[in-house]
Design a protein around this motif. Structure first.
Motif, PDB file in Angstrom:
ATOM      1  N   GLN A  81     -82.265   2.110  31.524  1.00 26.81           N
ATOM      2  CA  GLN A  81     -82.565   1.230  32.651  1.00 26.81           C
ATOM      3  C   GLN A  81     -81.928   1.821  33.911  1.00 26.81           C
ATOM      4  N   VAL A  82     -82.656   1.792  35.020  1.00 21.21           N
ATOM      5  CA  VAL A  82     -82.199   2.410  36.262  1.00 21.21           C
ATOM      6  C   VAL A  82     -81.774   1.329  37.249  1.00 21.21           C
ATOM      7  N   THR A  83     -80.621   1.524  37.881  1.00 25.79           N
ATOM      8  CA  THR A  83     -80.139   0.600  38.896  1.00 25.79           C
ATOM      9  C   THR A  83     -80.826   0.898  40.216  1.00 25.79           C
ATOM     10  N   PRO A  84     -81.646  -0.049  40.724  1.00 27.69           N
ATOM     11  CA  PRO A  84     -82.309   0.209  42.005  1.00 27.69           C
ATOM     12  C   PRO A  84     -81.302   0.478  43.117  1.00 27.69           C
ATOM     13  N   TRP A  85     -81.755   1.250  44.097  1.00 33.51           N
ATOM     14  CA  TRP A  85     -81.009   1.528  45.318  1.00 33.51           C
ATOM     15  C   TRP A  85     -79.920   2.578  45.143  1.00 33.51           C
TER      16      TRP A  85
END
Length: 346
Positions: free
Chosen positions: A258-262
């Motif tokens: 899962q990728v952390t936005p920003w």
């Protein structure tokens, strides 16, 4: 004019100093001398803005036409400087942020939108939070006077000497080459502003003695995320650098990748309700007052030239990620994680 910069050596403060000197103004900077060297030509005064004793020493025997505060992170800092400078300067520019608005990112904001709650007399040393800039605004307006105070609510600043690591990360990622994860909707518009354009606009208003409040960022629709990535690739990309588009869904799916936005993919703002208006700030008042924003390609080229000539990059870890000094946030995705996502979804 005689201008005092609270800060004045790092990124935005440096841009103000450079522009003011180029216009022939006399510039005093006040900082601890830790972040970066002051520009030649300024009067550099060393001190800690949290120290009333240091500020009293700064103002003793001095007077300025205007003050520019680029460094206040706490309402208590803003309150102290506004109180001690009230009789030592005629005009106060306080650099705030669009983050200080309660509805930022979830609704379109204007200068009249509500600010986050934070009192002007908040105690010092509060943990980082968006509301602190709102408290700082209130502290300066109360302590210095609304009729002599200019509040510039900054958008996302980019350009040479950037310390946040967002544009530098993308440029250096393109330079490493290979397949590059290009997240989300390439047509999503962005609002970023070159730090030099922000400083030039701020000095225009300062020299005119303008008071009031301005949302200071590029107009909506001037740049898309796809154009941002393609420009970074054109400016810094190695031979064979390829952009590989991956939709929001796989990047947000639960699991170890899962990728952390920003942060992991800087400036990636997925299509979610909490992010719907992150790039929808009404900057029409600033544009009517003379704000002009250069093309992003010029900013990208100048930033890449600075990155290539600055020497050792202390802000970059072994994985190519970046950390702004004093920040808890790291910019950039781990290369192994990026490759897994590209293999699975690209």
């Amino acid at each position: 004019m005689k201008i005092l910069l609270l800060g004045g050596s790092s990124f935005l403060g440096r841009a103000y100093a450079a522009e003011a000197l180029a216009r022939g103004h006399q510039v005093t900077t006040f900082n601890r001398g830790r972040s970066a060297p002051d520009l030649p030509g300024v009067e550099a005064v060393r001190g800690d803005r949290d120290s009333a004793e240091d500020l009293v020493r700064l103002v003793e025997g001095r007077r300025w036409d205007a003050v520019v505060d680029t460094s206040a992170q706490q309402p208590a800092q803003a309150a102290l400087s506004a109180r001690l400078l009230r009789e030592r300067a005629d005009h106060y520019t306080f650099v705030s942020s669009v983050h200080a608005y309660a509805d930022w990112a979830t609704r379109m904001i204007t200068e009249d939108s509500p600010l986050l709650p934070c009192p002007a007399d908040a105690p010092p040393g509060l943990p980082f939070g968006r509301e602190l800039k709102a408290g700082g605004e209130r502290a300066v307006l109360e302590g210095f006077g609304a009729g002599r105070t200019l509040v510039l609510s900054s958008g996302l600043l980019i350009g040479p000497y950037e310390r946040g690591g967002r544009l530098p990360w993308w440029l250096e990622r393109m330079a490493r080459g290979g397949r590059v994860l290009a997240p989300g909707d390439p047509g999503r518009t962005m609002q970023v502003i070159d730090v030099r354009d922000f400083a030039a606009f701020g000095l225009d208003l300062l020299t005119a003695g303008t008071a009031g409040r301005f949302l200071t960022t590029a107009p909506p629709g001037q740049l898309t995320f796809g154009q941002w990535l393609e420009t970074c690739r054109e400016v810094a990309g190695a031979a064979g650098t390829e952009l590989v588009r991956v939709d929001d869904g796989p990047l947000l799916a639960e699991g170890p990748d899962q990728v952390t936005p920003w942060f992991e993919l800087p400036f990636w703002a997925p299509d979610l309700p909490d992010w719907a208006y992150i790039w929808q700030v009404d900057s029409s008042r600033a544009r009517a007052a003379g704000l002009r924003c250069r093309p992003f390609a010029e900013t990208a080229r100048d930033t890449w030239e600075w990155l290539r000539t600055r020497g050792s990059a202390e802000d970059t870890d072994t994985e190519g990620r970046k950390r702004a000094p004093g920040s808890q946030f790291t910019q950039g995705i781990e290369p192994a994680k990026e490759q897994r996502l590209l293999a699975a979804h690209g």
